[in-house]
Design a protein around this motif. Structure first.
Motif, PDB file in Angstrom:
ATOM      1  N   LEU A 145     -14.466   4.037   5.922  1.00 39.13           N
ATOM      2  CA  LEU A 145     -13.009   4.014   6.050  1.00 39.13           C
ATOM      3  C   LEU A 145     -12.435   5.405   6.270  1.00 39.13           C
ATOM      4  O   LEU A 145     -11.447   5.571   6.971  1.00 39.13           O
ATOM      5  CB  LEU A 145     -12.375   3.397   4.796  1.00 39.13           C
ATOM      6  N   THR A 149     -11.249  11.118   8.752  1.00 38.33           N
ATOM      7  CA  THR A 149     -10.170  11.919   8.207  1.00 38.33           C
ATOM      8  C   THR A 149     -10.598  13.335   7.892  1.00 38.33           C
ATOM      9  O   THR A 149      -9.756  14.197   7.695  1.00 38.33           O
ATOM     10  CB  THR A 149      -9.640  11.317   6.898  1.00 38.33           C
ATOM     11  N   LEU A 159     -12.064   5.361  -4.094  1.00 42.81           N
ATOM     12  CA  LEU A 159     -12.043   4.089  -3.384  1.00 42.81           C
ATOM     13  C   LEU A 159     -13.191   3.190  -3.803  1.00 42.81           C
ATOM     14  O   LEU A 159     -13.063   1.978  -3.871  1.00 42.81           O
ATOM     15  CB  LEU A 159     -12.130   4.327  -1.876  1.00 42.81           C
ATOM     16  N   PHE A 163     -15.608  -0.690  -7.149  1.00 41.96           N
ATOM     17  CA  PHE A 163     -16.509  -1.727  -6.654  1.00 41.96           C
ATOM     18  C   PHE A 163     -17.899  -1.621  -7.277  1.00 41.96           C
ATOM     19  O   PHE A 163     -18.680  -2.548  -7.242  1.00 41.96           O
ATOM     20  CB  PHE A 163     -16.636  -1.638  -5.133  1.00 41.96           C
TER      21      PHE A 163
ATOM     22  N   LEU B  91      -4.792  -7.876   9.828  1.00 39.14           N
ATOM     23  CA  LEU B  91      -6.010  -7.658  10.621  1.00 39.14           C
ATOM     24  C   LEU B  91      -6.147  -8.707  11.709  1.00 39.14           C
ATOM     25  O   LEU B  91      -6.627  -8.415  12.808  1.00 39.14           O
ATOM     26  CB  LEU B  91      -7.241  -7.674   9.717  1.00 39.14           C
ATOM     27  N   ARG B  94      -2.150  -8.728  13.563  1.00 43.02           N
ATOM     28  CA  ARG B  94      -1.513  -7.438  13.808  1.00 43.02           C
ATOM     29  C   ARG B  94      -0.010  -7.466  13.562  1.00 43.02           C
ATOM     30  O   ARG B  94       0.772  -6.895  14.329  1.00 43.02           O
ATOM     31  CB  ARG B  94      -1.740  -6.993  15.262  1.00 43.02           C
ATOM     32  N   GLY B 150      -6.051   3.407  -4.907  1.00 48.26           N
ATOM     33  CA  GLY B 150      -6.861   3.661  -3.715  1.00 48.26           C
ATOM     34  C   GLY B 150      -6.134   3.287  -2.434  1.00 48.26           C
ATOM     35  O   GLY B 150      -6.218   3.997  -1.429  1.00 48.26           O
ATOM     36  N   LEU B 151      -5.393   2.176  -2.479  1.00 47.11           N
ATOM     37  CA  LEU B 151      -4.640   1.755  -1.294  1.00 47.11           C
ATOM     38  C   LEU B 151      -3.628   2.818  -0.886  1.00 47.11           C
ATOM     39  O   LEU B 151      -3.463   3.132   0.293  1.00 47.11           O
ATOM     40  CB  LEU B 151      -3.912   0.429  -1.555  1.00 47.11           C
ATOM     41  N   LEU B 154      -5.603   6.090   0.253  1.00 49.20           N
ATOM     42  CA  LEU B 154      -6.245   5.963   1.567  1.00 49.20           C
ATOM     43  C   LEU B 154      -5.213   6.096   2.676  1.00 49.20           C
ATOM     44  O   LEU B 154      -5.442   6.770   3.684  1.00 49.20           O
ATOM     45  CB  LEU B 154      -6.965   4.625   1.667  1.00 49.20           C
ATOM     46  N   ILE B 158      -5.377   9.132   5.682  1.00 50.56           N
ATOM     47  CA  ILE B 158      -5.511   8.929   7.119  1.00 50.56           C
ATOM     48  C   ILE B 158      -4.165   9.227   7.756  1.00 50.56           C
ATOM     49  O   ILE B 158      -3.191   8.537   7.517  1.00 50.56           O
ATOM     50  CB  ILE B 158      -5.953   7.494   7.442  1.00 50.56           C
ATOM     51  N   ARG B 160      -3.066   9.145  10.969  1.00 49.66           N
ATOM     52  CA  ARG B 160      -2.549   8.261  12.016  1.00 49.66           C
ATOM     53  C   ARG B 160      -2.081   6.939  11.431  1.00 49.66           C
ATOM     54  O   ARG B 160      -2.835   6.260  10.747  1.00 49.66           O
ATOM     55  CB  ARG B 160      -3.658   7.970  13.022  1.00 49.66           C
ATOM     56  N   ASP B 162      -1.344   3.890  12.678  1.00 48.34           N
ATOM     57  CA  ASP B 162      -1.953   2.599  13.021  1.00 48.34           C
ATOM     58  C   ASP B 162      -3.351   2.489  12.430  1.00 48.34           C
ATOM     59  O   ASP B 162      -3.750   1.434  11.954  1.00 48.34           O
ATOM     60  CB  ASP B 162      -1.994   2.343  14.528  1.00 48.34           C
ATOM     61  N   ARG B 163      -4.084   3.605  12.478  1.00 49.93           N
ATOM     62  CA  ARG B 163      -5.433   3.554  11.929  1.00 49.93           C
ATOM     63  C   ARG B 163      -5.377   3.371  10.416  1.00 49.93           C
ATOM     64  O   ARG B 163      -6.140   2.596   9.846  1.00 49.93           O
ATOM     65  CB  ARG B 163      -6.172   4.841  12.275  1.00 49.93           C
ATOM     66  N   ARG B 166      -4.705  -0.297   9.388  1.00 47.12           N
ATOM     67  CA  ARG B 166      -5.831  -1.219   9.475  1.00 47.12           C
ATOM     68  C   ARG B 166      -6.874  -0.927   8.409  1.00 47.12           C
ATOM     69  O   ARG B 166      -7.470  -1.834   7.835  1.00 47.12           O
ATOM     70  CB  ARG B 166      -6.444  -1.159  10.870  1.00 47.12           C
ATOM     71  N   ALA B 167      -7.092   0.369   8.136  1.00 49.30           N
ATOM     72  CA  ALA B 167      -8.064   0.721   7.098  1.00 49.30           C
ATOM     73  C   ALA B 167      -7.607   0.203   5.740  1.00 49.30           C
ATOM     74  O   ALA B 167      -8.397  -0.367   4.982  1.00 49.30           O
ATOM     75  CB  ALA B 167      -8.261   2.234   7.064  1.00 49.30           C
ATOM     76  N   LEU B 170      -8.043  -3.522   5.492  1.00 53.02           N
ATOM     77  CA  LEU B 170      -9.447  -3.879   5.267  1.00 53.02           C
ATOM     78  C   LEU B 170      -9.835  -3.625   3.814  1.00 53.02           C
ATOM     79  O   LEU B 170     -10.496  -4.458   3.180  1.00 53.02           O
ATOM     80  CB  LEU B 170     -10.344  -3.076   6.215  1.00 53.02           C
ATOM     81  N   LEU B 171      -9.408  -2.478   3.288  1.00 53.57           N
ATOM     82  CA  LEU B 171      -9.737  -2.162   1.893  1.00 53.57           C
ATOM     83  C   LEU B 171      -9.137  -3.207   0.950  1.00 53.57           C
ATOM     84  O   LEU B 171      -9.790  -3.647   0.003  1.00 53.57           O
ATOM     85  CB  LEU B 171      -9.226  -0.768   1.537  1.00 53.57           C
ATOM     86  N   VAL B 174     -11.245  -6.323   1.153  1.00 59.85           N
ATOM     87  CA  VAL B 174     -12.521  -6.165   0.460  1.00 59.85           C
ATOM     88  C   VAL B 174     -12.303  -6.141  -1.046  1.00 59.85           C
ATOM     89  O   VAL B 174     -13.072  -6.720  -1.812  1.00 59.85           O
ATOM     90  CB  VAL B 174     -13.226  -4.871   0.931  1.00 59.85           C
ATOM     91  N   GLY B 175     -11.216  -5.500  -1.462  1.00 63.99           N
ATOM     92  CA  GLY B 175     -10.958  -5.353  -2.886  1.00 63.99           C
ATOM     93  C   GLY B 175     -10.626  -6.660  -3.574  1.00 63.99           C
ATOM     94  O   GLY B 175     -10.719  -6.755  -4.791  1.00 63.99           O
TER      95      GLY B 175
END
Lengths: 216, 254, 240
Positions: A145, A149, A159, A163, B91, B94, B150-151, B154, B158, B160, B162-163, B166-167, B170-171, B174-175
């Motif tokens: 992820l 960066t 992160l 888990f 995801l 969009r 974490g959300l 994260l 990052i 950008r 848009d990136r 999406r990351a 996804l997190l 998964v979480g």
């Protein structure tokens, strides 16, 4: 399978070429064992070895895609590897073989140094062998992820460590029970279940995360 | 409603909610309504719970903090599940609104989780004799706080937009496996934490005298925090849609 | 000559969707790329790639919109535009690394992408790097064939040196060797002339000409004039 083997061999080769990078997780594990022994005594629960293995793992997995991203081989992999699944698995297998596996192999020494007994060492090694690949798989999601960066280290730990907790619970519980001579089948089976779950789900999440990371 | 397609209204609602403009203008009265209604319920439920409920047989007066603790703990999970659903929606389709919802709800979820943990600790000191117990539900709630954290972290890491969106989605997705772990951890380990007292479809193990104010408070928490989330979501819309014509028109009109 | 069993066994049903013998490009008379095998029935005959109404944005800024492009065998499309005009983004869309905000991109054949990053691991030798690439692209390029390709790009002496020890231009040439080793009919090149000497530029031109002559196509983002024959060349200017 071909993709798996190709990627596995390539990553092993790169790791062997950059020996010190590959040895870092293991060196950390040994050093942390020594520090813990000096700082906290030699009568600790075997769970601490699991904690050390976990930290060694998160430190190692943080960089699993970094070099590939920087030199552009990661984008080539994403373009060409069809499907991506086996290539990611090959990559992570190579990574585990040089981070999780040596830790598992050395864990008896750490166990004797930190717990003062060799009871249940076999179960400890076994639990690490089942548990650490699951850690690598889960950690790779976080690593993927944030690969683009340029940040790492602590962020990946934040992160990813949540888990890791179920694996830690069962791993530590198994090794403690083994030291006390209690049955461990349930914990080991639970670990195996976690491994199976992460084997099936994590590579897809990693692939998705990598694809996102390469977006412009 | 389109009679030929009886489910058509669902699709329409989906598309409307997905439009920042529609949501921004339509949700304004909702914020006020949810705030007022939620605050009212919380005041009623808490006064009832704190002042008018008899002390519990075993736990004594310390049971009263559960009127805050239990709704907060419930809500924390609910917020995470909604974030994960929004992550899935983002995801797959969009939909920008889903991403803004994640962005708006994650810090709120963090605060609510911390509230649940803090009240839990305060409750634990007289009841269990210790503020912290290493049992699965406390631990997994703590982990929930870290997932929220974490959300947020994260997204900030990052650059950008848009990136990052999406990351984060996804997190979140998964979480969400953490939620069943919270739920089933009570069954996995026999620990100090009392098993859940209210299971839907079963007779509650909690006396009605406690249950009613608790239910009022749970509903109040949901409404109030929903109001906060909607307000935060509107703030995100202003931030992201700054420069669009409709927003300029709206500002000049009001 | 050396043993070149490469790709002889790959037929029209192969993973590429095309059959071709890239090793023959190293000889005097290249053998053309074979007919395109369409994965989808509704596509225009022989288009290697079709992009329809593609839009990309960065935040609020629209890089390009309603951009359509189709590539047939022999085409060369130059992408021009100032820095930050979206050249790299467009190329990454074409190759599938970036998902455009709107529009469709149909990739009917395998493509080869050479981006800003070389795609070559610094800890591996050129031969090992190219072998790995051949491995993940499902081609059978063997060491001997890769050796010939490295000769062609002028790296015969450095082939066993680890890429970290090579100069920037030499690393660029390793990336160029990928053009020879790959069997992909579509090349997507981002600033292929960067860090190359005059000799290297001529080589890029030669490779492009040859590639187009045998039915390949290429998209290049560049600030410089490509040293290539002009026939079939189109230019897309971004940011105008």
């Amino acid at each position: 399978m071909r993709l798996f083997v190709t990627q596995f061999r390539r990553d092993l080769l790169v790791a062997v070429r950059s020996r010190s990078d590959a040895a870092n997780p293991l060196a950390f594990f040994v050093l942390a064992t020594v520090l813990l022994g000096l700082g906290a005594g030699a009568q600790l629960a075997p769970g601490v070895i699991w904690v050390l293995a976990l930290f060694a793992n998160v430190l190692a997995v943080e960089g699993v895609f970094r070099r590939d991203h920087d030199d552009g081989t990661l984008e080539q992999l994403l373009i060409h590897a069809q499907p991506l699944f086996p290539a990611v698995m090959g990559k992570l297998a190579a990574h585990w073989a040089l981070s999780g596996l040596p830790v598992a192999v050395l864990s008896p020494v750490a166990a004797i140094m930190l717990t003062g007994t060799a009871n249940g060492v076999g179960v400890l090694v076994l639990s690490l062998c089942i548990g650490t690949p699951a850690l690598t798989l889960l950690g790779a999601i976080g690593s993927a992820l944030i690969v683009a960066t340029g940040r790492g280290g602590l962020l990946v730990a934040i992160l990813v460590l949540p888990f890791y907790v179920p694996v830690l619970i069962f791993g530590a519980s198994a090794s403690t029970a083994a030291m006390l001579g209690e049955p461990v089948a349930f914990q080991l089976l639970a670990l195996a279940a976690l491994l199976a779950a992460s084997l099936t789900a994590a590579p897809f999440a990693v692939g998705k995360a990598l694809a996102i990371s390469q977006e412009y | 409603m389109d009679s030929a397609r009886p489910m058509g209204w669902i699709k329409t609602t989906f598309h409307k909610t997905g439009s920042p403009r529609w949501f921004f203008t339509g949700a304004r009265p909702w914020v006020v309504g949810l705030y007022v209604f939620g605050a009212l319920l919380i005041v009623v439920g808490s006064t009832w719970g704190l002042g008018f409920v008899p002390p519990e047989r075993l736990q004594g007066n310390s049971v009263r903090i559960l009127f805050i603790h239990a709704p907060a703990a419930h809500l924390a999970e609910a917020i995470y599940v909604s974030i994960a659903i929004a992550g899935f929606v983002f995801l797959v389709w969009r939909m920008k609104m889903a991403d803004m919802l994640i962005q708006a709800a994650a810090p709120i979820g963090f605060v609510v989780t911390v509230l649940a943990l803090a009240t839990g600790i305060i409750w634990g000191i007289p009841t269990w004799g210790t503020g912290w117990v290493w049992d699965a539900r406390t631990v997994s709630t703590l982990l929930l706080a870290f997932l929220f954290f974490g959300l947020v972290a994260l997204r900030q890491a990052i650059g950008r937009e848009d990136r990052a969106s999406r990351a984060v989605a996804l997190l979140a997705l998964v979480g969400v496996i953490n939620i069943p772990i919270i739920k089933y951890s009570v069954e996995w380990f026999t620990t100090l934490h009392q098993p859940p007292s209210i299971v839907i479809g079963e007779k509650p193990a909690i006396a009605p005298v406690f249950l009613v104010p608790l239910a009022v408070n749970v509903l109040g928490f949901y409404c109030f925090v929903a109001g906060v989330v909607v307000a935060a979501l509107r703030a995100r819309i202003v931030e992201r849609e700054a420069g669009t014509q409709w927003l300029r028109d709206w500002i000049s009109k009001s | 000559m050396c043993r070149l069993g490469y790709l002889d066994t790959i037929d029209a049903e192969s993973a590429f969707g095309v059959y071709c013998k890239p090793r023959d490009r190293l000889r005097d008379e290249p053998v053309p790329y074979g007919p395109v095998v369409h994965g989808r029935a509704n596509l225009v005959e022989d288009d290697l790639l079709v992009a329809e109404n593609v839009r990309c944005t960065v935040g609020d800024r629209v890089l390009f919109d309603e951009l359509s492009l189709s590539l047939r065998p022999g085409d060369l499309v130059e992408i021009r535009g100032s820095n930050g005009s979206g050249k790299s983004t467009l190329l990454r869309c074409l190759v599938g690394l970036h998902e455009p905000d709107a529009g469709d991109i149909h990739r009917n054949v395998d493509s080869l992408y050479v981006g800003h990053r070389p795609g070559i691991c610094g800890r591996m030798t050129p031969i090992e790097s190219l072998r790995w690439l051949a491995g993940i692209t499902n081609s059978n390029a063997d060491t001997a064939f890769i050796g010939v390709a490295l000769d062609r790009v002028g790296l015969d002496e450095a082939r066993h040196d680890v890429c970290d020890s090579l100069s920037a231009g030499q690393q660029r040439r390793v990336a160029l060797a990928r053009l020879l080793v790959s069997a992909a009919p579509l090349w997507i090149l981002d600033e292929p002339l960067t860090a190359l000497d005059d000799d290297g530029r001529d080589l890029v031109g030669e490779l492009l000409t040859q590639h187009r002559a045998i039915g390949g196509a290429a998209v290049c983002a560049t600030h410089q004039t490509l040293p290539t024959a002009p026939g079939g060349t189109r230019t897309v200017t971004l940011g105008s």
